[in-house]
Write an enzyme that holds these catalytic residues in place. Structure first.
Site, PDB file in Angstrom:
ATOM      1  N   GLU A 193      92.299 -84.379  65.045  1.00 25.05           N
ATOM      2  CA  GLU A 193      93.519 -83.566  64.937  1.00 25.05           C
ATOM      3  C   GLU A 193      93.224 -82.328  64.086  1.00 25.05           C
ATOM      4  OE1 GLU A 193      96.199 -82.454  65.821  1.00 25.05           O
ATOM      5  OE2 GLU A 193      97.893 -83.693  65.194  1.00 25.05           O
ATOM      6  N   ASP A 194      93.975 -81.246  64.327  1.00 21.51           N
ATOM      7  CA  ASP A 194      93.750 -80.024  63.546  1.00 21.51           C
ATOM      8  C   ASP A 194      94.350 -80.121  62.146  1.00 21.51           C
ATOM      9  OD1 ASP A 194      96.338 -80.032  64.592  1.00 21.51           O
ATOM     10  OD2 ASP A 194      96.301 -77.944  65.271  1.00 21.51           O
ATOM     11  N   ASP A 196     100.697 -82.249  58.611  1.00 23.50           N
ATOM     12  CA  ASP A 196     101.667 -81.538  57.767  1.00 23.50           C
ATOM     13  C   ASP A 196     102.665 -82.580  57.254  1.00 23.50           C
ATOM     14  OD1 ASP A 196     103.744 -79.903  56.828  1.00 23.50           O
ATOM     15  OD2 ASP A 196     103.397 -78.345  58.287  1.00 23.50           O
ATOM     16  N   ARG A 233      94.760 -68.621  68.531  1.00 20.77           N
ATOM     17  CA  ARG A 233      93.710 -69.622  68.773  1.00 20.77           C
ATOM     18  C   ARG A 233      92.348 -68.941  68.877  1.00 20.77           C
ATOM     19  NH1 ARG A 233      96.552 -74.408  69.723  1.00 20.77           N
ATOM     20  NH2 ARG A 233      98.373 -74.248  71.051  1.00 20.77           N
ATOM     21  N   PHE A 291     101.913 -71.733  56.351  1.00 21.22           N
ATOM     22  CA  PHE A 291     101.649 -71.894  57.782  1.00 21.22           C
ATOM     23  C   PHE A 291     100.319 -71.232  58.094  1.00 21.22           C
ATOM     24  CE2 PHE A 291     101.984 -71.611  62.327  1.00 21.22           C
ATOM     25  CZ  PHE A 291     102.482 -72.871  62.621  1.00 21.22           C
TER      26      PHE A 291
HETATM   27  N1  LIG Z   1      99.174 -73.672  63.415  1.00 18.91           N
HETATM   28  C1  LIG Z   1      99.727 -74.602  62.632  1.00 18.91           C
HETATM   29  N2  LIG Z   1     100.187 -75.747  63.176  1.00 18.91           N
HETATM   30  C2  LIG Z   1     100.750 -76.636  62.347  1.00 18.91           C
HETATM   31  C3  LIG Z   1     100.871 -76.413  60.974  1.00 18.91           C
HETATM   32  N3  LIG Z   1     101.481 -77.478  60.424  1.00 18.91           N
HETATM   33  C4  LIG Z   1     101.709 -78.330  61.437  1.00 18.91           C
HETATM   34  N4  LIG Z   1     101.271 -77.837  62.598  1.00 18.91           N
HETATM   35  C5  LIG Z   1     101.352 -78.454  63.949  1.00 18.91           C
HETATM   36  O1  LIG Z   1     102.090 -79.655  63.914  1.00 18.91           O
HETATM   37  C6  LIG Z   1     101.278 -80.809  64.034  1.00 18.91           C
HETATM   38  C7  LIG Z   1     101.406 -81.746  62.864  1.00 18.91           C
HETATM   39  O2  LIG Z   1     102.588 -81.570  62.187  1.00 18.91           O
HETATM   40  P1  LIG Z   1     103.309 -82.771  61.442  1.00 18.91           P
HETATM   41  O3  LIG Z   1     104.365 -82.073  60.609  1.00 18.91           O
HETATM   42  O4  LIG Z   1     103.910 -83.662  62.473  1.00 18.91           O
HETATM   43  O5  LIG Z   1     102.296 -83.467  60.598  1.00 18.91           O
HETATM   44  C8  LIG Z   1      99.859 -80.323  64.073  1.00 18.91           C
HETATM   45  O6  LIG Z   1      99.152 -81.050  65.035  1.00 18.91           O
HETATM   46  C9  LIG Z   1     100.001 -78.875  64.468  1.00 18.91           C
HETATM   47  O7  LIG Z   1      99.958 -78.777  65.850  1.00 18.91           O
HETATM   48  C10 LIG Z   1     100.359 -75.175  60.428  1.00 18.91           C
HETATM   49  O8  LIG Z   1     100.414 -74.867  59.211  1.00 18.91           O
HETATM   50  N5  LIG Z   1      99.802 -74.326  61.300  1.00 18.91           N
HETATM   51 MG    MG Z   2      97.629 -80.693  66.273  1.00 18.61          MG
END
Ligand SMILES: Nc1nc2c(ncn2[C@@H]2O[C@H](COP(=O)(O)O)[C@@H](O)[C@H]2O)c(=O)[nH]1
Ligand code: MG
Length: 219
Positions: free
Chosen positions: A134-135, A138, A200, A187
């Site tokens: 996963e990237d 949050d 991206r 963010f």
């Molecule tokens: N580009 C970004 N994408 C983000 C960021 N914070 C969250 N995310 C996207 O949401 C999910 C995970 O979020 P969660 O709140 O459910 O844990 C993650 O996979 C991203 O796709 C951010 O700062 N930048």
């Molecule tokens: Mg993600």
């Protein structure tokens, strides 16, 4: 992985000026600062790959990319895992898989996590060792929901590698097995992390600017 092994990116210490690195001209007003330059990201992934591989026996791992944001991390992690050795000092047999999760609109969690993988593909995970890639974590809601879903399909084991873990009071407390960097509550975009599918194609991980948020906002 012990939290002392994460790289803690502190907002004040780790802000690099944009003109210290190469940034595509089309994004120069849209990001505030560089938090993690591309070279550092890749060097860190080399280490994560070694750590992950060394914790598996001689067994096949299904390395599963959480799309779309996890794509670049997944690609670089697999590249390094191919060169890494497992507990027995052998190469790690891997199968590659993909799942899609979407929960964000603009810079906010909608609270509605949509997960796409076919029923047939999910059933094939039974008895497998799964490594989710996963990237960013949050609030942790996306990963919690994904893990709940996958548990129904009885994999043998599930581990999660997230390149980033956000230090946020909104966290539900979920912590992945492997973390590249703990990042400030901003963010972030770049290295395949997006804002409404933009950024991206930016190599470094950056904090988005207010200009960028407004320019690419979904109305
Ligand atoms: N580009 C970004 N994408 C983000 C960021 N914070 C969250 N995310 C996207 O949401 C999910 C995970 O979020 P969660 O709140 O459910 O844990 C993650 O996979 C991203 O796709 C951010 O700062 N930048
Ligand atoms: Mg993600």
């Amino acid at each position: 992985m012990d939290p002392s092994q994460w790289i803690d990116v502190k907002e004040d210490k780790f802000k690099y000026q944009l003109d210290h690195f190469v940034i595509p001209g089309h994004y120069k007003d849209d990001v505030e600062s560089i938090l993690i330059p591309h070279g550092l990201i890749v060097d860190r992934i080399a280490k994560l790959a070694q750590m992950i591989a060394s914790e598996y026996d001689n067994e096949r791992i299904v390395v599963c990319c959480v799309l779309k944001g996890g794509h670049q991390f997944f690609s670089d992690l697999v590249t390094y895992m191919k060169k890494a050795l497992n507990k027995q000092g052998k190469a790690v047999p891997m199968t590659l898989d993909f799942i899609r999760a979407k929960s964000y609109d603009n810079d906010r969690s909608t609270g509605n996590v949509q997960i796409s993988m076919s029923e047939e593909e999910l059933q094939e995970l039974k008895g497998k060792n799964l490594l989710l890639v996963e990237d960013i974590i949050d609030t942790g809601k996306t990963m919690k929901k994904l893990l709940e879903l996958l548990a129904n399909y009885e994999p043998k084991s599930v581990k999660v590698a997230s390149l980033l873990l956000k230090k946020t009071p909104k966290s539900c407390g979920y912590v992945p097995d492997y973390v590249g960097f703990a990042v400030p509550d901003l963010f972030v975009v770049g290295y395949c992390l997006d804002y409404n599918d933009i950024f991206r194609d930016l190599d470094h991980i950056c904090a988005i600017s207010e200009v960028g948020k407004i320019k690419y906002e979904n109305n």
